[in-house]
Design a protein around this motif. Sequence first.
Motif, mmCIF file in Angstrom:
data_model
loop_
_atom_site.group_PDB
_atom_site.id
_atom_site.type_symbol
_atom_site.label_atom_id
_atom_site.label_comp_id
_atom_site.label_asym_id
_atom_site.label_seq_id
_atom_site.Cartn_x
_atom_site.Cartn_y
_atom_site.Cartn_z
ATOM 1 N N LEU A 103 0.836 -1.210 0.000
ATOM 2 C CA LEU A 103 0.000 0.000 0.000
ATOM 3 C C LEU A 103 0.867 1.255 0.000
ATOM 4 O O LEU A 103 0.576 2.223 -0.715
ATOM 5 C CB LEU A 103 -0.944 -0.004 1.210
ATOM 6 N N LEU A 104 1.930 1.227 0.775
ATOM 7 C CA LEU A 104 2.844 2.369 0.838
ATOM 8 C C LEU A 104 3.517 2.610 -0.515
ATOM 9 O O LEU A 104 3.606 3.755 -0.982
ATOM 10 C CB LEU A 104 3.893 2.148 1.926
ATOM 11 N N ALA A 105 3.974 1.549 -1.153
ATOM 12 C CA ALA A 105 4.629 1.674 -2.462
ATOM 13 C C ALA A 105 3.650 2.179 -3.517
ATOM 14 O O ALA A 105 3.999 3.027 -4.346
ATOM 15 C CB ALA A 105 5.243 0.339 -2.886
ATOM 16 N N TRP A 106 2.428 1.659 -3.478
ATOM 17 C CA TRP A 106 1.405 2.060 -4.440
ATOM 18 C C TRP A 106 1.115 3.557 -4.318
ATOM 19 O O TRP A 106 1.148 4.291 -5.313
ATOM 20 C CB TRP A 106 0.161 1.220 -4.213
ATOM 21 N N GLN A 107 0.845 4.003 -3.103
ATOM 22 C CA GLN A 107 0.553 5.424 -2.900
ATOM 23 C C GLN A 107 1.803 6.289 -3.095
ATOM 24 O O GLN A 107 1.722 7.410 -3.575
ATOM 25 C CB GLN A 107 -0.062 5.655 -1.523
ATOM 26 N N GLY A 108 2.960 5.758 -2.709
ATOM 27 C CA GLY A 108 4.207 6.478 -2.924
ATOM 28 C C GLY A 108 4.479 6.680 -4.407
ATOM 29 O O GLY A 108 4.965 7.736 -4.823
ATOM 30 N N TRP A 109 4.166 5.665 -5.217
ATOM 31 C CA TRP A 109 4.343 5.767 -6.666
ATOM 32 C C TRP A 109 3.439 6.865 -7.230
ATOM 33 O O TRP A 109 3.883 7.688 -8.038
ATOM 34 C CB TRP A 109 4.038 4.427 -7.328
ATOM 35 N N LEU A 130 11.557 17.441 -4.794
ATOM 36 C CA LEU A 130 11.119 16.418 -3.846
ATOM 37 C C LEU A 130 10.904 15.046 -4.481
ATOM 38 O O LEU A 130 10.874 14.039 -3.774
ATOM 39 C CB LEU A 130 9.835 16.866 -3.146
ATOM 40 N N TYR A 131 10.737 14.993 -5.802
ATOM 41 C CA TYR A 131 10.420 13.703 -6.421
ATOM 42 C C TYR A 131 11.524 12.653 -6.283
ATOM 43 O O TYR A 131 11.202 11.467 -6.192
ATOM 44 C CB TYR A 131 9.987 13.879 -7.883
ATOM 45 N N PRO A 132 12.832 13.000 -6.225
ATOM 46 C CA PRO A 132 13.815 11.924 -6.023
ATOM 47 C C PRO A 132 13.623 11.181 -4.698
ATOM 48 O O PRO A 132 13.752 9.951 -4.642
ATOM 49 C CB PRO A 132 15.161 12.648 -6.051
ATOM 50 N N ALA A 133 13.274 11.907 -3.647
ATOM 51 C CA ALA A 133 13.037 11.257 -2.358
ATOM 52 C C ALA A 133 11.798 10.376 -2.418
ATOM 53 O O ALA A 133 11.759 9.294 -1.821
ATOM 54 C CB ALA A 133 12.888 12.309 -1.260
ATOM 55 N N ARG A 134 10.794 10.805 -3.145
ATOM 56 C CA ARG A 134 9.570 10.001 -3.265
ATOM 57 C C ARG A 134 9.838 8.716 -4.064
ATOM 58 O O ARG A 134 9.316 7.658 -3.730
ATOM 59 C CB ARG A 134 8.462 10.823 -3.904
ATOM 60 N N PHE A 135 10.651 8.814 -5.108
ATOM 61 C CA PHE A 135 11.017 7.607 -5.851
ATOM 62 C C PHE A 135 11.928 6.703 -5.018
ATOM 63 O O PHE A 135 11.868 5.479 -5.148
ATOM 64 C CB PHE A 135 11.667 7.960 -7.190
ATOM 65 N N ALA A 136 12.771 7.273 -4.160
ATOM 66 C CA ALA A 136 13.608 6.465 -3.265
ATOM 67 C C ALA A 136 12.743 5.682 -2.290
ATOM 68 O O ALA A 136 13.028 4.518 -1.985
ATOM 69 C CB ALA A 136 14.595 7.354 -2.513
ATOM 70 N N LEU A 137 11.668 6.296 -1.811
ATOM 71 C CA LEU A 137 10.725 5.603 -0.926
ATOM 72 C C LEU A 137 10.111 4.411 -1.651
ATOM 73 O O LEU A 137 10.014 3.313 -1.090
ATOM 74 C CB LEU A 137 9.637 6.585 -0.483
ATOM 75 N N VAL A 138 9.712 4.611 -2.885
ATOM 76 C CA VAL A 138 9.101 3.525 -3.664
ATOM 77 C C VAL A 138 10.110 2.412 -3.921
ATOM 78 O O VAL A 138 9.803 1.223 -3.732
ATOM 79 C CB VAL A 138 8.515 4.063 -4.993
#
Length: 168
Positions: A103-109, A130-138
């Motif tokens: 769920l976290l990866a889906w919403q993070g994506w 901020l998008y590099p950090a969001r892609f790192a989370l995914v």
Amino acid sequence: MTLLSKIVERLAFGCVLLGGLGLLIAMLLGVGDVIGTFFNHPLPGALEVTESTMVLIVFGGLAYAQIRRRHIRVELAYLRAGPRLRSVMDIIASVSAIVFFSLLAWQGWNEALYSLSIKESTFGIVRFPLYPARFALVLGSVLFILQLCLDLVNDIRHFGNPPDYEIA
């Protein structure tokens, strides 16, 4: 299965190295910012870069910690349980984590794509995307999910006879 395990392990190790590099950068920026503030010249953008590297530090290490089975669990209960109950506990923990991080990866994506589309960045003197950090989370979440799936298959295969993991 071993090829996938090796690929996940190498990618996880690479993420740990990136997380370590992020930690080093955050540490140097923090020290530089404190010293600069002492002389009334703080480092511009230190906070923004440190915020983004925190995501890399945390999510970069999840899969590698799972490979080594170093995540926190209640050892007092786990060690007193029999082998079958330990297997059940391992399976429940893996399935729960797979559901949560999926769920976290889906919403993070979704958030990462949106952040990229609007070119979202931090507010402040230095605008940091901020998008590099969001892609790192995914990426960290997906690697963690893959490792959890590998461990789940292994736990089911060895049901009733879980391997003894090192306790640190």
